[in-house]
Structures are given as structure tokens and as C-alpha cells.
Write a protein that holds these residues in place. Structure first.
Motif, PDB file in Angstrom:
ATOM      1  N   SER A 119       0.824  -1.213   0.000  1.00  0.00           N
ATOM      2  CA  SER A 119       0.000   0.000   0.000  1.00  0.00           C
ATOM      3  C   SER A 119       0.857   1.261   0.000  1.00  0.00           C
ATOM      4  O   SER A 119       1.894   1.332   0.674  1.00  0.00           O
ATOM      5  CB  SER A 119      -0.901   0.001   1.246  1.00  0.00           C
ATOM      6  OG  SER A 119      -1.478   1.276   1.423  1.00  0.00           O
ATOM      7  N   GLY A 120       0.385   2.246  -0.740  1.00  0.00           N
ATOM      8  CA  GLY A 120       1.018   3.568  -0.705  1.00  0.00           C
ATOM      9  C   GLY A 120       0.272   4.515   0.216  1.00  0.00           C
ATOM     10  O   GLY A 120       0.511   5.722   0.205  1.00  0.00           O
ATOM     11  N   GLY A 121      -0.646   3.929   0.998  1.00  0.00           N
ATOM     12  CA  GLY A 121      -1.439   4.746   1.924  1.00  0.00           C
ATOM     13  C   GLY A 121      -0.722   4.994   3.236  1.00  0.00           C
ATOM     14  O   GLY A 121       0.342   4.435   3.501  1.00  0.00           O
ATOM     15  N   LYS A 122      -1.322   5.821   4.073  1.00  0.00           N
ATOM     16  CA  LYS A 122      -0.728   6.142   5.377  1.00  0.00           C
ATOM     17  C   LYS A 122      -1.180   5.133   6.427  1.00  0.00           C
ATOM     18  O   LYS A 122      -2.092   4.332   6.214  1.00  0.00           O
ATOM     19  CB  LYS A 122      -1.140   7.557   5.791  1.00  0.00           C
ATOM     20  CG  LYS A 122      -0.628   8.631   4.842  1.00  0.00           C
ATOM     21  CD  LYS A 122       0.896   8.655   4.805  1.00  0.00           C
ATOM     22  CE  LYS A 122       1.444   9.739   3.876  1.00  0.00           C
ATOM     23  NZ  LYS A 122       1.333   9.398   2.453  1.00  0.00           N
ATOM     24  N   ASP A 179       2.078   2.296  -4.776  1.00  0.00           N
ATOM     25  CA  ASP A 179       0.925   1.482  -4.391  1.00  0.00           C
ATOM     26  C   ASP A 179       0.661   0.412  -5.447  1.00  0.00           C
ATOM     27  O   ASP A 179       0.358   0.720  -6.601  1.00  0.00           O
ATOM     28  CB  ASP A 179      -0.311   2.372  -4.228  1.00  0.00           C
ATOM     29  CG  ASP A 179      -1.458   1.626  -3.562  1.00  0.00           C
ATOM     30  OD1 ASP A 179      -2.046   0.752  -4.217  1.00  0.00           O
ATOM     31  OD2 ASP A 179      -1.732   1.900  -2.374  1.00  0.00           O
ATOM     32  N   VAL A 180       0.768  -0.852  -5.064  1.00  0.00           N
ATOM     33  CA  VAL A 180       0.657  -1.954  -6.021  1.00  0.00           C
ATOM     34  C   VAL A 180      -0.755  -2.073  -6.596  1.00  0.00           C
ATOM     35  O   VAL A 180      -0.918  -2.381  -7.781  1.00  0.00           O
ATOM     36  CB  VAL A 180       1.117  -3.280  -5.372  1.00  0.00           C
ATOM     37  CG1 VAL A 180       0.699  -4.482  -6.214  1.00  0.00           C
ATOM     38  CG2 VAL A 180       2.631  -3.273  -5.193  1.00  0.00           C
ATOM     39  N   GLU A 210      -4.363  10.176   9.124  1.00  0.00           N
ATOM     40  CA  GLU A 210      -3.167  10.601   8.373  1.00  0.00           C
ATOM     41  C   GLU A 210      -3.431  10.561   6.869  1.00  0.00           C
ATOM     42  O   GLU A 210      -3.030  11.449   6.117  1.00  0.00           O
ATOM     43  CB  GLU A 210      -1.986   9.678   8.698  1.00  0.00           C
ATOM     44  CG  GLU A 210      -1.266   9.968   9.995  1.00  0.00           C
ATOM     45  CD  GLU A 210      -0.089   9.019  10.163  1.00  0.00           C
ATOM     46  OE1 GLU A 210       1.024   9.409   9.768  1.00  0.00           O
ATOM     47  OE2 GLU A 210      -0.290   7.891  10.645  1.00  0.00           O
ATOM     48  N   HIS A 211      -4.086   9.479   6.432  1.00  0.00           N
ATOM     49  CA  HIS A 211      -4.325   9.303   4.999  1.00  0.00           C
ATOM     50  C   HIS A 211      -5.237  10.419   4.472  1.00  0.00           C
ATOM     51  O   HIS A 211      -4.995  10.974   3.394  1.00  0.00           O
ATOM     52  CB  HIS A 211      -4.942   7.928   4.725  1.00  0.00           C
ATOM     53  CG  HIS A 211      -5.079   7.617   3.267  1.00  0.00           C
ATOM     54  ND1 HIS A 211      -4.051   7.054   2.538  1.00  0.00           N
ATOM     55  CD2 HIS A 211      -6.102   7.802   2.394  1.00  0.00           C
ATOM     56  CE1 HIS A 211      -4.437   6.901   1.283  1.00  0.00           C
ATOM     57  NE2 HIS A 211      -5.695   7.339   1.161  1.00  0.00           N
ATOM     58  N   ARG A 212      -6.287  10.719   5.221  1.00  0.00           N
ATOM     59  CA  ARG A 212      -7.204  11.779   4.787  1.00  0.00           C
ATOM     60  C   ARG A 212      -6.464  13.117   4.673  1.00  0.00           C
ATOM     61  O   ARG A 212      -6.721  13.928   3.793  1.00  0.00           O
ATOM     62  CB  ARG A 212      -8.346  11.938   5.797  1.00  0.00           C
ATOM     63  CG  ARG A 212      -9.297  10.756   5.868  1.00  0.00           C
ATOM     64  CD  ARG A 212     -10.217  10.678   4.688  1.00  0.00           C
ATOM     65  NE  ARG A 212     -11.284   9.695   4.889  1.00  0.00           N
ATOM     66  CZ  ARG A 212     -11.851   9.017   3.914  1.00  0.00           C
ATOM     67  NH1 ARG A 212     -11.466   9.208   2.663  1.00  0.00           N
ATOM     68  NH2 ARG A 212     -12.815   8.158   4.176  1.00  0.00           N
ATOM     69  N   LYS A 213      -5.504  13.328   5.585  1.00  0.00           N
ATOM     70  CA  LYS A 213      -4.785  14.604   5.629  1.00  0.00           C
ATOM     71  C   LYS A 213      -3.673  14.665   4.571  1.00  0.00           C
ATOM     72  O   LYS A 213      -3.534  15.655   3.847  1.00  0.00           O
ATOM     73  CB  LYS A 213      -4.177  14.799   7.022  1.00  0.00           C
ATOM     74  CG  LYS A 213      -3.628  16.224   7.262  1.00  0.00           C
ATOM     75  CD  LYS A 213      -2.940  16.324   8.614  1.00  0.00           C
ATOM     76  CE  LYS A 213      -3.944  16.142   9.765  1.00  0.00           C
ATOM     77  NZ  LYS A 213      -3.281  16.346  11.084  1.00  0.00           N
ATOM     78  N   LEU A 270      -9.547   5.756   0.226  1.00  0.00           N
ATOM     79  CA  LEU A 270      -8.719   4.987   1.162  1.00  0.00           C
ATOM     80  C   LEU A 270      -8.109   3.763   0.478  1.00  0.00           C
ATOM     81  O   LEU A 270      -8.590   3.312  -0.565  1.00  0.00           O
ATOM     82  CB  LEU A 270      -9.565   4.542   2.361  1.00  0.00           C
ATOM     83  CG  LEU A 270     -10.175   5.648   3.218  1.00  0.00           C
ATOM     84  CD1 LEU A 270     -11.118   5.057   4.257  1.00  0.00           C
ATOM     85  CD2 LEU A 270      -9.083   6.479   3.890  1.00  0.00           C
ATOM     86  N   THR A 271      -7.070   3.217   1.096  1.00  0.00           N
ATOM     87  CA  THR A 271      -6.397   2.039   0.539  1.00  0.00           C
ATOM     88  C   THR A 271      -7.376   0.878   0.354  1.00  0.00           C
ATOM     89  O   THR A 271      -7.371   0.212  -0.689  1.00  0.00           O
ATOM     90  CB  THR A 271      -5.236   1.593   1.458  1.00  0.00           C
ATOM     91  OG1 THR A 271      -4.256   2.619   1.502  1.00  0.00           O
ATOM     92  CG2 THR A 271      -4.594   0.318   0.945  1.00  0.00           C
TER      93      THR A 271
END
Length: 474
Positions: A382-385, A401-402, A390-393, A430-431
Motif C-alpha cells: 500500500s502507498g497509503g498512510k 501502491d501496487v 493521516e491518509h485523509r490529511k 482509502l487504501t
């Protein structure tokens, strides 16, 4: 062949090489201890030295007894490097320390190929009258050799042919293996040209711990998956090296011509072979070169030697065809043209390799909808937070991100892909939601492939693999 889409055909790992060097060093010491013959000791020392060279090429480090490799930086095709970020690419191994994957712009410079730019894509569209395939639009096929020459010939009503292949190292193929076949099928349809597909079961026997029978069996099983991609039997010839080489004098003559014009030193320089490699490996590149010449297929092209070949493949296969292009004029043939694709990433990230022995490294064409869902949710890098907040921000990183990478291959809708990229980068997507889109994209695609494969009979395979005239006049 080392696969036209590189995935699971890899040479020894650095740790395995370290162990081989260690074992060979012990053998040299034991031979000296028992006062073996000078010739025997010399041969063992030569092998030890060549293994040390191979080890340094793979790791960028000199072998040190008792110090197995931990952080290693492979040596590039152009000699040693001390840069930790340097990529290593050859027909059997693809290594990078970068989570984004291999630096393809650097690879173009290193290999001396040309970038597929907007101008070339526009020309393909003008010549064919078709919207360019999304693999071209998105840079999945990113590099070429002499594609403009192919287009010149086509505009002058001069036909060419396509050649791609598969190294059958396992019974089950994965989605990455489909890439050259999906694109080759599109090329065949828009240009209306013959296609030959080489199954290098001989190569897999030489490189892998396989019996000849097992390599042949894998070739047949892989042929079924290739046929299930929808190729036209009247325009496509699939062949196994172990079968075709023995029945085609034209093919074997071209193998011998290539063999005569490439020295052992050249092959060692191109492919990194050592004195301890079996002679089958040293001679194999000539077998992968031969389908580049139309006279290898007299049933299709009669005895014409001037039909140019276009080869879609992953860029790690380019060393084979640099050799072929160097030899071609010296044996009176046209140089093959090439279209290079990027590498298909493993689920765990672009810097790890897929392996047929690791079922979690990719999505296999035999996977059930449930297995596809589980693998993507559990293993797709994942390239998410770390947290939703955190991810939303901060948003996610599509470059590593695969799930997003896989969607660039398999989601055909450009607008939808771009909207997801923006939403993921901004943090709106989101992821888990991105993974859900990938699952919903791959499940029907693989289910449809499985249905088509069920319709492929042994008789159909036999027909595709029988040397014969195709639906073209030459």
C-alpha cells in the motif's frame, strides 16, 4: 525464453551464490589437502574464481568468507557500480532497491533503445486508424527499436510479422504473464499480420531443476492459457522448441548461422555466463534469436528471407535481441524491431520479484475469486498512510501502491483511473477502497479467462502447434 514478461525466471539469489562460492572454496582446500592432480586443482580454482566474479556481479561486493550478503547493490550491464540505488536487469534477474520500481529512463540510456514518445503513439494511431492500446497510452510499453521502420514498411504495403514467447517454468501462469500476449493480440488485430509464439521448454530444462517431460508438459499447459487470450488460429503459430527444432531444417539452419557469428566471449559479456555453465546455456541465445528471421518458418513465409519481425517483450529480454540485431546483417537478414514493456510488479512491491513458487507474490490465472480478494487485501503493498486520519490529511502515494499499479495494467477506462489517482493522492480514497476496485476489476477478468481456457481442447492445442500455412500470402 527467459520470459518475454520477466517474472519468475530468475538466477541464483546472492545468498545462494555466497553458499556456492563457500562450498567451492572448501572443495579447493580439500583437493589440495589430498594432493589431487594439478589439472583437477586448477579446474576447481578456475570455477572458484568465476563464481566469485558472478557473486560480485550480483552483489557489487567482493566475496568475504563468513560474511554473507545483507545489503547488496548489483552490478549493472555496463560494469561495476557502488550506487545503492542502481538497478540490475538481465534476462533472469530484475533487482531494484526503489519502491517505485526500475528507473526506465536510465534503462533506455543503458540499453541504447528509444523512448516511445507521443509522436510515435500518434503515428501508430494514424497508420492503424485505431485508438492506441492503453499499454501505449500509459507508458507500459515505453521503449522501442526501429518501430518507425515497421510503420514505414506497413504504409508501403509491406507486411511484417510478430514474434513473442513464454518460458514455461510452471503449470500456472499469473496475470503478469498475460501482458505481452494482451498487447501482441492487439497489434496482430490492428495490423492484421502473422504471429509466432515460442515456448522455450528447452531453456527451462537447461536452467531449472526440471525433467524434459515436465518442461514439455508445462509448455502445453501454458499454450492453453495463451490460446485462451483469444488468438486467431488462422493467423497464429505456437511452437515448442523441443518439438519444432527437430522438424524444421530452416529454423535449425538459422540457429547454426547465429551460433557461428557469436563468440563465447561475446555471450559471456552479454549474458554473464561463466566457465561453469553448461554448454546448453551458452548456445541457447541463438535459439531465441532464430524466430526473428522469417526463413525459420518456411510453412508461413515460403522461403522468403526479407519479412521483417516485430517483437513485443519485457525490456529484460533486450540483450537477446541486441545480439540478434548485431548478427542479422552479417548473415544476410533484416534486424528485428522491438517494443519493450515495463516489469509487472509483485504484490509485495515493485522492488520484490514474483515467483511461481510463492503463490502470494502474484494473482495466478487459476485463483478463485476468494483467493484474489484475500491476496490483494492481505499482500498488496500500500502507498497509503498508517491511519485513516493521516491518509485523509496527507493522501496516498500511487507511485508505490501496487493496487494502483495493477489497475494501470487492467483498468481500461482512462477517466476512471485518473479520478482514482486524484482521489487517492488527495486522501479522499482509502487504501481499502482502492483495493476493492482492483478486486472487482480482476475477479471477472480472471473468471472470463478461466471459462475460455476450459474451451481449449488438446486438439486445439495440436492445431495451433502444427507447422502450417497461415491465412496470408507471401
Amino acid at each position: 525464453m527467459a520470459d518475454f514478461q520477466n517474472c519468475d525466471s530468475c538466477s541464483s539469489s546472492p545468498l545462494e551464490l555466497f553458499e556456492r562460492v563457500t562450498a567451492q572454496g572448501e572443495k579447493v582446500r580439500s583437493l589440495k589437502a589430498v594432493k589431487a592432480s594439478t589439472d583437477e586443482i586448477d579446474a576447481a580454482v578456475k570455477l572458484l574464481l568465476s563464481l566469485k566474479v558472478t557473486y560480485k556481479t550480483a552483489t557489487g561486493q567482493d566475496y568475504k568468507a563468513g560474511s554473507p550478503p545483507v545489503n547488496f547493490s548489483p552490478v549493472s550491464n555496463n560494469g561495476p557500480t557502488t550506487t545503492q540505488d542502481e538497478d540490475f536487469v538481465d534476462p533472469w534477474t530484475v533487482q531494484t532497491s526503489n519502491a517505485k520500481g526500475v528507473d526506465y529512463d536510465k534503462l533506455i540510456v543503458r540499453f541504447g533503445s528509444s523512448k516511445i514518445d507521443k509522436e510515435l503513439i500518434n503515428r501508430i494511431e494514424r497508420v492503424t486508424g485505431q485508438t492506441p492500446h492503453h499499454f501505449l497510452r500509459r507508458g507500459i510499453f515505453f521503449s522501442h527499436r526501429d518501430m518507425n521502420q515497421i510503420l514505414d514498411a506497413y504504409e508501403n504495403k509491406k507486411r511484417f510479422y510478430l514474434y513473442t514467447g513464454r518460458g514455461p517454468s510452471s503449470e500456472a501462469m499469473h496475470v503478469g504473464h498475460l501482458i505481452p500476449f494482451i498487447f501482441t493480440k492487439w497489434l496482430q488485430e490492428v495490423f492484421n499480420v502473422p504471429l509466432v509464439i515460442q515456448l522455450t521448454d528447452d531453456e527451462k530444462y537447461l536452467w531449472k531443476d526440471l525433467t524434459i517431460q515436465k518442461a514439455s508438459d508445462y509448455a502445453i499447459e501454458n499454450a492453453k492459457d495463451i490460446i485462451a487470450c483469444g488468438f486467431d488460429i488462422n493467423k497464429t503459430f505456437i511452437f515448442s522448441d523441443l518439438d519444432y527444432l527437430g522438424m524444421s531444417p530452416g529454423f535449425y539452419k538459422n540457429v547454426v548461422k547465429v551460433q557461428k557469428h557469436v563468440t563465447f566471449n561475446q555471450v559471456k559479456g552479454i549474458f554473464g555466463f561463466t566457465d561453469s555453465d553448461c554448454i546448453g546455456k551458452i548456445s541457447f541465445p541463438a535459439i531465441q534469436a532464430a524466430p526473428s528471421f522469417s526463413s525459420s518458418f518456411p510453412q508461413i513465409f515460403k522461403d522468403k528471407e526479407d519479412i521483417q519481425c516485430l517483437i513485443p517483450c519485457a525490456i529484460d529480454q533486450d540483450p537477446y535481441f541486441r545480439m540478434t540485431r548485431d548478427v542479422a546483417p552479417r548473415i544476410g537478414y533484416l534486424k528485428p524491431a522491438l517494443l519493450h514493456s515495463i516489469f509487472f510488479p509483485a504484490l509485495q512491491g515493485a522492488q520484490t520479484k514474483m515467483s511461481a513458487s510463492d503463490p502470494n507474490s502474484s494473482i495466478f490465472l487459476t485463483d478463485t475469486p476468494k483467493q484474489i480478494k484475500t491476496k490483494i487485501n492481505k499482500h498488496a503493498f500500500s502507498g497509503g498512510k498508517d491511519t485513516i486520519e493521516e491518509h485523509r490529511k496527507q493522501g496516498g502515494n500511487c507511485e508505490v501502491d501496487v493496487s494502483y499499479m495493477y489497475l494501470t495494467f487492467f483498468l481500461e477506462d482512462d477517466d476512471k483511473l485518473e479520478k482514482m489517482k486524484q482521489a487517492y493522492t488527495s486522501g479522499a480514497l482509502l487504501t481499502g477502497e482502492l483495493k476493492k476496485v482492483l478486486i472487482e476489476t480482476l475477479q471477472p477478468l480472471i473468471a472470463a479467462h478461466q471459462q475460455r481456457r476450459k474451451q481449449v481442447t488438446d486438439e486445439m492445442v495440436k492445431q495451433f502447434m502444427t507447422p502450417r500455412k497461415l491465412a496470408f500470402e507471401f
